[in-house]
Design a protein around this motif. Structure first.
Motif, PDB file in Angstrom:
ATOM      1  N   MET A   1     135.562  73.410 100.662  1.00 28.98           N
ATOM      2  CA  MET A   1     135.130  72.442  99.690  1.00 28.98           C
ATOM      3  C   MET A   1     136.138  72.411  98.538  1.00 28.98           C
ATOM      4  SD  MET A   1     131.258  71.983  98.306  1.00 28.98           S
ATOM      5  CE  MET A   1     130.613  72.259  99.922  1.00 28.98           C
ATOM      6  N   THR A   2     136.421  71.232  98.039  1.00 29.96           N
ATOM      7  CA  THR A   2     137.377  71.099  96.948  1.00 29.96           C
ATOM      8  C   THR A   2     136.697  71.340  95.600  1.00 29.96           C
ATOM      9  OG1 THR A   2     136.984  68.757  96.578  1.00 29.96           O
ATOM     10  CG2 THR A   2     138.596  69.333  98.272  1.00 29.96           C
ATOM     11  N   GLU A   3     137.528  71.458  94.557  1.00 32.82           N
ATOM     12  CA  GLU A   3     136.991  71.677  93.216  1.00 32.82           C
ATOM     13  C   GLU A   3     136.220  70.469  92.701  1.00 32.82           C
ATOM     14  OE1 GLU A   3     139.782  73.078  90.353  1.00 32.82           O
ATOM     15  OE2 GLU A   3     140.612  74.540  91.733  1.00 32.82           O
ATOM     16  N   THR A   4     136.441  69.303  93.277  1.00 36.31           N
ATOM     17  CA  THR A   4     135.761  68.094  92.815  1.00 36.31           C
ATOM     18  C   THR A   4     134.789  67.572  93.874  1.00 36.31           C
ATOM     19  OG1 THR A   4     137.599  66.747  93.595  1.00 36.31           O
ATOM     20  CG2 THR A   4     137.650  67.427  91.288  1.00 36.31           C
ATOM     21  N   ALA A   5     134.137  68.472  94.572  1.00 32.53           N
ATOM     22  CA  ALA A   5     133.233  68.074  95.653  1.00 32.53           C
ATOM     23  C   ALA A   5     132.040  67.268  95.149  1.00 32.53           C
ATOM     24  CB  ALA A   5     132.745  69.313  96.397  1.00 32.53           C
ATOM     25  N   TYR A   6     131.625  67.496  93.919  1.00 32.78           N
ATOM     26  CA  TYR A   6     130.455  66.811  93.367  1.00 32.78           C
ATOM     27  C   TYR A   6     130.801  66.067  92.082  1.00 32.78           C
ATOM     28  CZ  TYR A   6     127.941  69.423  96.846  1.00 32.78           C
ATOM     29  OH  TYR A   6     127.510  69.920  98.030  1.00 32.78           O
ATOM     30  N   LEU A   7     131.915  65.376  92.107  1.00 33.46           N
ATOM     31  CA  LEU A   7     132.377  64.635  90.945  1.00 33.46           C
ATOM     32  C   LEU A   7     131.504  63.408  90.712  1.00 33.46           C
ATOM     33  CD1 LEU A   7     134.693  64.971  88.935  1.00 33.46           C
ATOM     34  CD2 LEU A   7     136.008  63.378  90.308  1.00 33.46           C
ATOM     35  N   HIS A   8     130.982  63.269  89.494  1.00 40.38           N
ATOM     36  CA  HIS A   8     130.115  62.158  89.108  1.00 40.38           C
ATOM     37  C   HIS A   8     130.646  61.500  87.848  1.00 40.38           C
ATOM     38  CE1 HIS A   8     127.441  64.567  91.611  1.00 40.38           C
ATOM     39  NE2 HIS A   8     126.744  63.459  91.808  1.00 40.38           N
ATOM     40  N   ARG A   9     130.383  60.219  87.723  1.00 37.24           N
ATOM     41  CA  ARG A   9     130.676  59.461  86.500  1.00 37.24           C
ATOM     42  C   ARG A   9     129.321  59.154  85.871  1.00 37.24           C
ATOM     43  NH1 ARG A   9     134.611  55.752  84.476  1.00 37.24           N
ATOM     44  NH2 ARG A   9     133.647  54.034  83.340  1.00 37.24           N
ATOM     45  N   VAL A  10     129.165  59.546  84.608  1.00 41.78           N
ATOM     46  CA  VAL A  10     127.914  59.315  83.899  1.00 41.78           C
ATOM     47  C   VAL A  10     128.213  58.350  82.750  1.00 41.78           C
ATOM     48  CG1 VAL A  10     125.944  60.386  82.748  1.00 41.78           C
ATOM     49  CG2 VAL A  10     127.218  61.678  84.476  1.00 41.78           C
ATOM     50  N   GLU A  11     127.525  57.217  82.763  1.00 44.04           N
ATOM     51  CA  GLU A  11     127.746  56.169  81.761  1.00 44.04           C
ATOM     52  C   GLU A  11     126.523  56.056  80.860  1.00 44.04           C
ATOM     53  OE1 GLU A  11     130.627  53.182  84.237  1.00 44.04           O
ATOM     54  OE2 GLU A  11     128.463  52.876  84.422  1.00 44.04           O
ATOM     55  N   TYR A  12     126.788  55.991  79.561  1.00 45.21           N
ATOM     56  CA  TYR A  12     125.732  55.916  78.550  1.00 45.21           C
ATOM     57  C   TYR A  12     125.805  54.561  77.856  1.00 45.21           C
ATOM     58  CZ  TYR A  12     125.624  60.948  79.214  1.00 45.21           C
ATOM     59  OH  TYR A  12     125.522  62.195  79.769  1.00 45.21           O
ATOM     60  N   PHE A  13     124.769  53.762  78.045  1.00 37.98           N
ATOM     61  CA  PHE A  13     124.673  52.439  77.419  1.00 37.98           C
ATOM     62  C   PHE A  13     123.587  52.506  76.350  1.00 37.98           C
ATOM     63  CE2 PHE A  13     126.159  51.831  81.706  1.00 37.98           C
ATOM     64  CZ  PHE A  13     127.119  50.841  81.603  1.00 37.98           C
ATOM     65  N   ARG A  14     123.873  52.014  75.137  1.00 37.49           N
ATOM     66  CA  ARG A  14     122.862  51.991  74.073  1.00 37.49           C
ATOM     67  C   ARG A  14     122.390  50.563  73.860  1.00 37.49           C
ATOM     68  NH1 ARG A  14     122.719  52.423  68.137  1.00 37.49           N
ATOM     69  NH2 ARG A  14     124.979  52.376  68.154  1.00 37.49           N
ATOM     70  N   ARG A  15     121.072  50.392  73.779  1.00 37.16           N
ATOM     71  CA  ARG A  15     120.482  49.065  73.576  1.00 37.16           C
ATOM     72  C   ARG A  15     120.727  48.626  72.143  1.00 37.16           C
ATOM     73  NH1 ARG A  15     118.119  46.124  76.734  1.00 37.16           N
ATOM     74  NH2 ARG A  15     117.362  47.749  78.110  1.00 37.16           N
ATOM     75  N   ASP A  31     129.278  68.377  89.317  1.00 33.86           N
ATOM     76  CA  ASP A  31     127.982  69.028  89.229  1.00 33.86           C
ATOM     77  C   ASP A  31     127.160  68.749  90.480  1.00 33.86           C
ATOM     78  OD1 ASP A  31     125.441  69.906  88.474  1.00 33.86           O
ATOM     79  OD2 ASP A  31     125.603  69.100  86.461  1.00 33.86           O
ATOM     80  N   HIS A  32     126.608  69.781  91.060  1.00 31.45           N
ATOM     81  CA  HIS A  32     125.774  69.692  92.257  1.00 31.45           C
ATOM     82  C   HIS A  32     124.293  69.471  91.917  1.00 31.45           C
ATOM     83  CE1 HIS A  32     124.443  70.496  96.345  1.00 31.45           C
ATOM     84  NE2 HIS A  32     123.625  71.420  95.891  1.00 31.45           N
ATOM     85  N   GLY A  33     123.957  69.523  90.632  1.00 30.44           N
ATOM     86  CA  GLY A  33     122.567  69.507  90.196  1.00 30.44           C
ATOM     87  C   GLY A  33     121.723  68.370  90.714  1.00 30.44           C
ATOM     88  N   TRP A  34     122.302  67.203  90.918  1.00 28.57           N
ATOM     89  CA  TRP A  34     121.521  66.054  91.388  1.00 28.57           C
ATOM     90  C   TRP A  34     121.006  66.247  92.809  1.00 28.57           C
ATOM     91  CZ3 TRP A  34     125.507  65.150  87.871  1.00 28.57           C
ATOM     92  CH2 TRP A  34     125.115  64.498  86.697  1.00 28.57           C
ATOM     93  N   TYR A  35     121.525  67.254  93.514  1.00 29.26           N
ATOM     94  CA  TYR A  35     121.172  67.432  94.926  1.00 29.26           C
ATOM     95  C   TYR A  35     120.413  68.724  95.197  1.00 29.26           C
ATOM     96  CZ  TYR A  35     124.651  63.869  94.670  1.00 29.26           C
ATOM     97  OH  TYR A  35     125.332  62.746  94.298  1.00 29.26           O
ATOM     98  N   ILE A  36     119.975  69.421  94.137  1.00 31.58           N
ATOM     99  CA  ILE A  36     119.234  70.669  94.328  1.00 31.58           C
ATOM    100  C   ILE A  36     117.903  70.388  95.027  1.00 31.58           C
ATOM    101  CG2 ILE A  36     118.025  72.522  93.103  1.00 31.58           C
ATOM    102  CD1 ILE A  36     120.324  72.480  91.071  1.00 31.58           C
ATOM    103  N   GLU A  37     117.225  69.351  94.599  1.00 29.89           N
ATOM    104  CA  GLU A  37     115.977  68.923  95.235  1.00 29.89           C
ATOM    105  C   GLU A  37     116.137  67.486  95.672  1.00 29.89           C
ATOM    106  OE1 GLU A  37     112.366  69.548  93.067  1.00 29.89           O
ATOM    107  OE2 GLU A  37     113.093  71.421  92.210  1.00 29.89           O
ATOM    108  N   ARG A  71     128.445  58.399  91.988  1.00 25.52           N
ATOM    109  CA  ARG A  71     129.264  59.333  92.771  1.00 25.52           C
ATOM    110  C   ARG A  71     129.999  58.520  93.825  1.00 25.52           C
ATOM    111  NH1 ARG A  71     127.459  64.032  96.925  1.00 25.52           N
ATOM    112  NH2 ARG A  71     129.518  64.883  97.284  1.00 25.52           N
ATOM    113  N   GLY A  72     131.305  58.487  93.710  1.00 27.40           N
ATOM    114  CA  GLY A  72     132.128  57.784  94.691  1.00 27.40           C
ATOM    115  C   GLY A  72     131.797  56.312  94.814  1.00 27.40           C
ATOM    116  N   GLY A  73     131.459  55.655  93.717  1.00 26.68           N
ATOM    117  CA  GLY A  73     131.146  54.241  93.760  1.00 26.68           C
ATOM    118  C   GLY A  73     129.718  53.912  94.158  1.00 26.68           C
TER     119      GLY A  73
END
Length: 92
Positions: A1-15, A31-37, A71-73
């Protein structure tokens, strides 16, 4: 597994006052956290926890945010969040 196996883009939009959303922040998380459960409820809870941590660390202004995780588009999830802002004694 590579160092970026769980690379995510998180975007914050404010109303905005007129109801539109403006992207104010973007972060990259490996971060693998989104896939723990499995299931949307877990992804939503995890996204909220990550968003609250990020908004606190960056001193983001209070408001209503829409937080989208990709994640990956492919969209992992999107949650709404009422961010109260930091207490005055914690503002940078």
């Amino acid at each position: 597994m590579t160092e970026t196996a769980y690379l995510h883009r998180v975007e914050y939009f404010r109303r905005q006052d007129n109801g539109s959303l403006v992207r104010e922040h973007v972060e990259t998380a490996d971060d693998h956290g989104w896939y723990i459960e499995r299931g949307a409820a877990w992804r939503d809870r995890y996204t909220r926890a990550c968003a609250e941590d990020f908004l606190a660390r960056t001193g983001a202004p209070r408001g209503v945010y829409s937080v989208a995780v990709w994640r990956g588009g492919t969209r992992v999830c999107t949650v709404g969040l009422h961010w109260p802002g930091l207490p005055a004694d914690r503002v940078k």
